[in-house]
Design a protein around this motif. Structure first.
Motif, PDB file in Angstrom:
ATOM      1  N   UNK A 105       0.849  -1.183   0.000  1.00  9.43           N
ATOM      2  CA  UNK A 105       0.000   0.000   0.000  1.00  9.43           C
ATOM      3  C   UNK A 105       0.890   1.239   0.000  1.00  9.43           C
ATOM      4  N   UNK A 106       0.503   2.290  -0.691  1.00  6.64           N
ATOM      5  CA  UNK A 106       1.322   3.502  -0.667  1.00  6.64           C
ATOM      6  C   UNK A 106       1.221   4.249   0.658  1.00  6.64           C
ATOM      7  N   UNK A 107       0.290   3.869   1.508  1.00  2.00           N
ATOM      8  CA  UNK A 107       0.079   4.538   2.794  1.00  2.00           C
ATOM      9  C   UNK A 107       0.623   3.689   3.932  1.00  2.00           C
ATOM     10  N   UNK A 108       1.295   4.335   4.855  1.00  2.54           N
ATOM     11  CA  UNK A 108       1.737   3.684   6.092  1.00  2.54           C
ATOM     12  C   UNK A 108       2.583   2.442   5.877  1.00  2.54           C
ATOM     13  N   UNK A 109       3.472   2.462   4.923  1.00  2.00           N
ATOM     14  CA  UNK A 109       4.344   1.310   4.693  1.00  2.00           C
ATOM     15  C   UNK A 109       5.766   1.701   5.052  1.00  2.00           C
ATOM     16  N   UNK A 110       6.340   0.990   5.978  1.00  2.00           N
ATOM     17  CA  UNK A 110       7.739   1.222   6.330  1.00  2.00           C
ATOM     18  C   UNK A 110       8.386  -0.109   6.676  1.00  2.00           C
ATOM     19  N   UNK A 111       9.663  -0.205   6.400  1.00  2.83           N
ATOM     20  CA  UNK A 111      10.461  -1.341   6.851  1.00  2.83           C
ATOM     21  C   UNK A 111      11.741  -0.780   7.435  1.00  2.83           C
ATOM     22  N   UNK A 112      12.267  -1.493   8.403  1.00  2.00           N
ATOM     23  CA  UNK A 112      13.546  -1.113   8.985  1.00  2.00           C
ATOM     24  C   UNK A 112      14.644  -1.410   7.969  1.00  2.00           C
ATOM     25  N   UNK A 113      15.691  -0.627   7.952  1.00  2.00           N
ATOM     26  CA  UNK A 113      16.788  -0.889   7.007  1.00  2.00           C
ATOM     27  C   UNK A 113      17.366  -2.297   7.183  1.00  2.00           C
ATOM     28  N   UNK A 114      17.713  -2.896   6.076  1.00  2.00           N
ATOM     29  CA  UNK A 114      18.358  -4.207   6.042  1.00  2.00           C
ATOM     30  C   UNK A 114      19.807  -3.945   5.612  1.00  2.00           C
ATOM     31  N   UNK A 115      20.793  -4.355   6.394  1.00  2.00           N
ATOM     32  CA  UNK A 115      22.182  -3.978   6.115  1.00  2.00           C
ATOM     33  C   UNK A 115      22.691  -4.289   4.708  1.00  2.00           C
ATOM     34  N   UNK A 116      22.231  -5.369   4.088  1.00  2.00           N
ATOM     35  CA  UNK A 116      22.772  -5.725   2.770  1.00  2.00           C
ATOM     36  C   UNK A 116      21.849  -5.392   1.606  1.00  2.00           C
ATOM     37  N   UNK A 117      20.677  -4.828   1.893  1.00  2.00           N
ATOM     38  CA  UNK A 117      19.744  -4.454   0.829  1.00  2.00           C
ATOM     39  C   UNK A 117      19.508  -2.954   0.866  1.00  2.00           C
ATOM     40  N   UNK A 118      19.315  -2.379  -0.317  1.00  2.00           N
ATOM     41  CA  UNK A 118      18.990  -0.960  -0.378  1.00  2.00           C
ATOM     42  C   UNK A 118      17.856  -0.729  -1.367  1.00  2.00           C
ATOM     43  N   UNK A 119      17.102   0.329  -1.101  1.00  2.00           N
ATOM     44  CA  UNK A 119      16.025   0.731  -2.007  1.00  2.00           C
ATOM     45  C   UNK A 119      16.654   1.447  -3.189  1.00  2.00           C
ATOM     46  N   UNK A 120      16.275   1.035  -4.386  1.00  2.00           N
ATOM     47  CA  UNK A 120      16.835   1.686  -5.571  1.00  2.00           C
ATOM     48  C   UNK A 120      15.794   2.452  -6.378  1.00  2.00           C
ATOM     49  N   UNK A 121      14.517   2.220  -6.152  1.00  2.00           N
ATOM     50  CA  UNK A 121      13.462   3.033  -6.785  1.00  2.00           C
ATOM     51  C   UNK A 121      12.137   2.713  -6.131  1.00  2.00           C
ATOM     52  N   UNK A 122      11.230   3.679  -6.237  1.00  2.00           N
ATOM     53  CA  UNK A 122       9.870   3.491  -5.735  1.00  2.00           C
ATOM     54  C   UNK A 122       8.896   4.073  -6.748  1.00  2.00           C
TER      55      UNK A 122
END
Length: 184
Positions: A149-166
């Protein structure tokens, strides 16, 4: 109920909203973003539902598709849909059961593309992302798309993964992850 995928192929779905198939415009967007990287890839379909994303990957030349689906009725539909579209040289496998419980069975395997579409309020996002990282299931040059869902979505950072686009498509959002230091 049926839905159509690449090549105007029809797939079966279950009635109701139990599996919430990925919207056609979202499916199309994912495959446009990943165009040129599906042919010959290893694809992992988490919370496979109707199997539409894995079927689409098979239609576009994925070498191997593995899915995980907990609900038995949906699993039967996934297998039927993949059998219908797979070519003889393509491999596919469906693991039945809880996604967090099944991910350790994939340790030692890596996938070029992972699509993860759980029920939005399931609480599966963090544990699945952590398992993907822990078991190194995403290939070093691979990419993972997470539908939410575009609302209220969060995840804690994962040390070996990164967000590259949304991306946001109405009531559906996609967050793409890669292994740290890989390029999207």
């Amino acid at each position: 109920m049926t839905l159509r995928i690449y090549g105007n192929r029809q797939l079966k779905t279950l009635p109701g909203q139990e599996t919430r198939p990925t919207l056609g415009r979202v499916r199309e967007a994912v495959f446009n973003i990943w165009q040129g990287s599906i042919n010959g890839c290893r694809w992992l379909d988490l919370c496979a539902g109707s199997g539409s994303m894995g079927a689409e990957a098979l239609c576009r030349g994925a070498n191997c598709v593995v899915g995980i689906e907990k609900w038995g009725k949906a699993g039967a539909i996934v297998e039927q849909n993949w059998q219908q579209v797979a070519q003889s040289e393509q491999k596919f496998q469906l693991l039945r059961g809880d996604v967090v419980g099944q991910l350790p069975t994939l340790a030692g395997q890596q996938f070029d593309r992972i699509y993860f579409d759980p029920p939005y309020a399931s609480g599966l996002y963090q544990p699945v992302l952590e398992a993907i990282a822990h078991y190194q299931i995403l290939a070093p040059t691979g990419e993972m798309a997470v539908e939410h869902s575009p609302n209220n979505w969060t995840v804690e950072p994962i040390p070996t993964l990164e967000i590259c686009r949304q991306k946001v498509y109405g009531n559906t959002a996609l967050t793409f992850f890669r292994v740290m230091s890989a390029e999207c």
